[in-house]
Design an enzyme around this catalytic site. Structure first.
Site, short mmCIF file in Angstrom:
data_model
loop_
_atom_site.label_atom_id
_atom_site.label_comp_id
_atom_site.label_asym_id
_atom_site.label_seq_id
_atom_site.Cartn_x
_atom_site.Cartn_y
_atom_site.Cartn_z
N HIS A 116 -13.41 9.27 -7.17
CA HIS A 116 -12.31 9.56 -8.41
C HIS A 116 -11.19 10.57 -8.03
CE1 HIS A 116 -15.41 6.83 -10.39
NE2 HIS A 116 -14.31 6.46 -11.05
N GLU A 154 -13.16 -0.93 2.88
CA GLU A 154 -12.22 -0.54 1.78
C GLU A 154 -12.18 -1.88 0.71
OE1 GLU A 154 -8.10 0.95 3.24
OE2 GLU A 154 -7.55 -1.05 2.55
N CYS A 190 0.76 -1.36 0.27
CA CYS A 190 0.03 -0.16 -0.11
C CYS A 190 0.97 1.23 0.07
CB CYS A 190 -0.92 -0.06 1.22
SG CYS A 190 -2.20 -1.37 1.03
#
Length: 149
Positions: free
Chosen positions: A75, A136, A25
């Site tokens: 986005h 998530e 990550c």
């Protein structure tokens, strides 16, 4: 009258990277987030009120969450503004990308704290934020409860 909890669910796509993290990550990547917002209050008892019987109109709650969270984060790519990722953020912004610089590590845990603050300030006085669940992935989520804070 009894207090009632109501929940509205939202979804949005957001990218992020965790600066200094020791796993995958640390790379820029994205998630299809699912956010569940639960508020608590007493249903409106005034029969002359157009919202009679409601704790809060789902469309009013939707507007708050869309304005504060969904429309901002959807986005977009989120970076901690206190890391060298600001250089990457500037490059992306210069190329027309939606970038958010926040003052925290953009983990689900920290995002859900941020979201709780933004939502609470917009709720009507008689409605309390009870909990948030930010999912998530299908198997990973962070939860925020007012009773813990």
């Amino acid at each position: 009258m009894s207090k009632i909890r109501i929940t509205k669910q939202f979804s949005f796509e957001t990218g992020h990277a965790l600066y200094g993290y020791d796993g995958k990550c640390k790379n820029v990547h994205g998630h299809s987030y699912k956010l569940s917002v639960t508020v608590v209050g007493k249903p409106i008892s005034d029969s002359s009120n157009v919202k009679f019987g409601m704790v809060i109109d789902f469309s009013d709650l939707k507007k708050i969450v869309k304005d504060e969270i969904v429309d901002v984060f959807d986005h977009a790519t989120v970076f901690n503004k206190n890391t060298p990722h600001v250089e990457l953020a500037k490059e992306l912004k210069d190329r027309g990308h939606s970038v958010l610089l926040v003052d925290y590590q953009p983990t689900s845990e920290m995002m859900v704290i941020d979201f709780s603050q933004k939502i609470r300030k917009r709720l009507p006085e008689n409605i309390q934020l009870h909990s948030l669940k930010l999912q998530e992935t299908d198997t990973s989520f962070a939860e925020w409860y007012a009773s813990d804070n």
